[in-house]
Design a protein around this motif. Sequence first.
Motif, PDB file in Angstrom:
ATOM      1  N   VAL A 257       0.818  -1.203   0.000  1.00 32.67           N
ATOM      2  CA  VAL A 257       0.000   0.000   0.000  1.00 32.67           C
ATOM      3  C   VAL A 257       0.859   1.263   0.000  1.00 32.67           C
ATOM      4  N   ILE A 258       1.760   1.390   0.968  1.00 36.70           N
ATOM      5  CA  ILE A 258       2.603   2.592   1.042  1.00 36.70           C
ATOM      6  C   ILE A 258       3.557   2.637  -0.147  1.00 36.70           C
ATOM      7  N   ARG A 259       4.065   1.496  -0.553  1.00 35.60           N
ATOM      8  CA  ARG A 259       4.927   1.434  -1.736  1.00 35.60           C
ATOM      9  C   ARG A 259       4.186   1.948  -2.969  1.00 35.60           C
ATOM     10  N   ASN A 260       2.919   1.535  -3.149  1.00 34.05           N
ATOM     11  CA  ASN A 260       2.138   2.009  -4.289  1.00 34.05           C
ATOM     12  C   ASN A 260       1.941   3.516  -4.257  1.00 34.05           C
ATOM     13  N   LEU A 261       1.723   4.048  -3.071  1.00 27.87           N
ATOM     14  CA  LEU A 261       1.496   5.491  -2.961  1.00 27.87           C
ATOM     15  C   LEU A 261       2.776   6.275  -3.198  1.00 27.87           C
ATOM     16  N   LYS A 262       3.880   5.821  -2.660  1.00 28.77           N
ATOM     17  CA  LYS A 262       5.143   6.537  -2.854  1.00 28.77           C
ATOM     18  C   LYS A 262       5.627   6.436  -4.294  1.00 28.77           C
ATOM     19  N   ASP A 263       5.392   5.301  -4.927  1.00 29.52           N
ATOM     20  CA  ASP A 263       5.779   5.095  -6.323  1.00 29.52           C
ATOM     21  C   ASP A 263       4.507   5.010  -7.161  1.00 29.52           C
ATOM     22  N   PHE A 264       3.748   6.116  -7.184  1.00 29.06           N
ATOM     23  CA  PHE A 264       2.430   6.081  -7.818  1.00 29.06           C
ATOM     24  C   PHE A 264       2.504   6.073  -9.344  1.00 29.06           C
ATOM     25  N   ASP A 265       3.679   6.367  -9.893  1.00 27.35           N
ATOM     26  CA  ASP A 265       3.854   6.326 -11.351  1.00 27.35           C
ATOM     27  C   ASP A 265       4.978   5.352 -11.679  1.00 27.35           C
ATOM     28  N   PRO A 266       4.666   4.069 -11.851  1.00 29.62           N
ATOM     29  CA  PRO A 266       5.706   3.057 -12.099  1.00 29.62           C
ATOM     30  C   PRO A 266       6.500   3.295 -13.370  1.00 29.62           C
ATOM     31  N   LYS A 267       6.004   4.130 -14.267  1.00 30.38           N
ATOM     32  CA  LYS A 267       6.724   4.400 -15.515  1.00 30.38           C
ATOM     33  C   LYS A 267       7.927   5.314 -15.298  1.00 30.38           C
ATOM     34  N   ARG A 268       7.944   6.001 -14.161  1.00 30.08           N
ATOM     35  CA  ARG A 268       9.069   6.880 -13.845  1.00 30.08           C
ATOM     36  C   ARG A 268      10.014   6.163 -12.878  1.00 30.08           C
ATOM     37  N   PRO A 269      11.326   6.390 -12.994  1.00 30.46           N
ATOM     38  CA  PRO A 269      12.271   5.708 -12.095  1.00 30.46           C
ATOM     39  C   PRO A 269      12.180   6.237 -10.672  1.00 30.46           C
ATOM     40  N   GLY A 270      12.235   5.315  -9.708  1.00 31.31           N
ATOM     41  CA  GLY A 270      12.255   5.702  -8.299  1.00 31.31           C
ATOM     42  C   GLY A 270      10.899   6.147  -7.792  1.00 31.31           C
ATOM     43  N   ASP A 271      10.879   6.477  -6.502  1.00 27.75           N
ATOM     44  CA  ASP A 271       9.652   6.943  -5.859  1.00 27.75           C
ATOM     45  C   ASP A 271       9.388   8.395  -6.204  1.00 27.75           C
ATOM     46  N   GLU A 272       8.122   8.729  -6.306  1.00 31.35           N
ATOM     47  CA  GLU A 272       7.737  10.122  -6.506  1.00 31.35           C
ATOM     48  C   GLU A 272       7.512  10.839  -5.176  1.00 31.35           C
ATOM     49  N   LEU A 273       7.229  10.073  -4.118  1.00 33.81           N
ATOM     50  CA  LEU A 273       6.908  10.667  -2.827  1.00 33.81           C
ATOM     51  C   LEU A 273       7.856  10.170  -1.744  1.00 33.81           C
ATOM     52  N   ILE A 274       8.034  10.994  -0.715  1.00 33.76           N
ATOM     53  CA  ILE A 274       8.863  10.689   0.446  1.00 33.76           C
ATOM     54  C   ILE A 274       7.959  10.657   1.676  1.00 33.76           C
ATOM     55  N   ASN A 275       8.203   9.717   2.566  1.00 32.50           N
ATOM     56  CA  ASN A 275       7.439   9.639   3.810  1.00 32.50           C
ATOM     57  C   ASN A 275       8.059  10.588   4.834  1.00 32.50           C
ATOM     58  N   ALA A 276       7.244  11.506   5.342  1.00 25.75           N
ATOM     59  CA  ALA A 276       7.751  12.452   6.346  1.00 25.75           C
ATOM     60  C   ALA A 276       8.304  11.731   7.563  1.00 25.75           C
ATOM     61  N   ALA A 277       7.780  10.535   7.866  1.00 26.00           N
ATOM     62  CA  ALA A 277       8.257   9.784   9.030  1.00 26.00           C
ATOM     63  C   ALA A 277       9.734   9.446   8.916  1.00 26.00           C
ATOM     64  N   ALA A 278      10.230   9.307   7.683  1.00 22.00           N
ATOM     65  CA  ALA A 278      11.646   8.993   7.486  1.00 22.00           C
ATOM     66  C   ALA A 278      12.551  10.128   7.958  1.00 22.00           C
ATOM     67  N   LEU A 279      11.994  11.313   8.132  1.00 20.74           N
ATOM     68  CA  LEU A 279      12.779  12.478   8.543  1.00 20.74           C
ATOM     69  C   LEU A 279      12.671  12.747  10.037  1.00 20.74           C
ATOM     70  N   ILE A 280      11.915  11.906  10.749  1.00 23.29           N
ATOM     71  CA  ILE A 280      11.839  12.022  12.208  1.00 23.29           C
ATOM     72  C   ILE A 280      13.049  11.307  12.792  1.00 23.29           C
ATOM     73  N   PRO A 281      13.934  12.010  13.511  1.00 21.82           N
ATOM     74  CA  PRO A 281      15.223  11.416  13.897  1.00 21.82           C
ATOM     75  C   PRO A 281      15.110  10.183  14.783  1.00 21.82           C
ATOM     76  N   VAL A 321      12.169  21.050   3.493  1.00 23.14           N
ATOM     77  CA  VAL A 321      11.653  20.537   4.764  1.00 23.14           C
ATOM     78  C   VAL A 321      12.443  21.158   5.912  1.00 23.14           C
ATOM     79  N   ASN A 322      11.740  21.756   6.843  1.00 22.71           N
ATOM     80  CA  ASN A 322      12.377  22.314   8.031  1.00 22.71           C
ATOM     81  C   ASN A 322      12.335  21.332   9.199  1.00 22.71           C
ATOM     82  N   ARG A 323      11.203  20.596   9.298  1.00 23.04           N
ATOM     83  CA  ARG A 323      11.069  19.638  10.401  1.00 23.04           C
ATOM     84  C   ARG A 323       9.876  18.729  10.141  1.00 23.04           C
ATOM     85  N   ALA A 324       9.958  17.513  10.640  1.00 23.68           N
ATOM     86  CA  ALA A 324       8.817  16.586  10.655  1.00 23.68           C
ATOM     87  C   ALA A 324       8.743  15.969  12.041  1.00 23.68           C
ATOM     88  N   PHE A 325       7.537  15.863  12.593  1.00 21.02           N
ATOM     89  CA  PHE A 325       7.382  15.261  13.913  1.00 21.02           C
ATOM     90  C   PHE A 325       5.939  14.816  14.108  1.00 21.02           C
TER      91      PHE A 325
END
Length: 360
Positions: A257-281, A321-325
Amino acid sequence: MSNPKRLDPSVKSIYALLLSLLACHASLAEQATPLRIVAFNCEVLKAPGVRQGQFDRYRFDPARIAHHERVAAVIETLSPDIIGLEEVISRESVDMLLGILHDKGMTDYRGYHVENSDTYSGMDVCYITRLKPDVVEGEKIRTINSEAEDPTWRAWYSAPGYNGESPRRQSTSVSRNAVYYFTVAGHKLGFLGLHLKSNPSDEAANSKRMAESIVAQRILQSEIVRRGYEPIVMGDLNDYDAEVADGDDSRDTVTKVIRNLKDFDPKRPGDELINAAALIPRKQDRYSSNWDFNENGFDDPGDVHTMIDHILFAKDLKPFVNRAFISHCTPHDTSDHFPVVLDLLLPPVSNGTVVRGAGG
């Protein structure tokens, strides 16, 4: 640093250049527009007198009013520019929240609600903002849905049969969603607010949620990217991100599910979206919901804390991005979810080009 009057002329030149660059960066930073985005499931927010939907968190009006007061306090405390809300039962709740906020002096907030198509739960996705939304197709908020006979916004999935019966093949739309748009400092941002099928431990629910994610891919491509907006997906996605370690090591996704949303356009290389949670230290801070396992009304050590609410944003926005929490200050009687917060510093756009350096 040494006194510049005693430096060699060539060093003086470098020193002057550095000072100029620092001044330029400071000037750009001052020009940057701060934008706070919040996603919050406020848990069956139902206004007094409203009877629609099959769920009642509070049956009587005094408790319902108090619930609205507490959700308004969350908005007052976090002071978001845009907050997407899930599990809001009707327009009456949005109006009540706005009334409370305006009484508090925050009269710049406006709310936008559209009736979603989940007639069983009655739960809707909506938003409150202090910014002026863009009008698209004559609306400031829309929901995308198709009836069973229209396959445009539907996807097929197989669910386990009852009592050992063969799997059932059926289609689904995304019954709880909202699409809305903003232009901030020249940046065109298109939001897809989602509340996907619950229970990531149930096979049938997982199958349906996977199909919902396929429909969401189409919405992102057709309704947001095609219109020239940078996509932002946020809400209660009811699933885990396999690529972002969260506070609960015992639970992993069994879907894409999250993979589909982050890579919503499989024709383009890599993910189109980033999860803000990945930026929470801190890994320990990455949880957005609290299942009150013993139903005692308190957040106990034995309760389950999971990361199922997310803000997924366009990778082109990452430099800003300045901060995610996640705000874990929300009391349990307000919601069993916690607000997810993303702070951006958006540099100005000049002649269609982002002025780099202001994002921090």
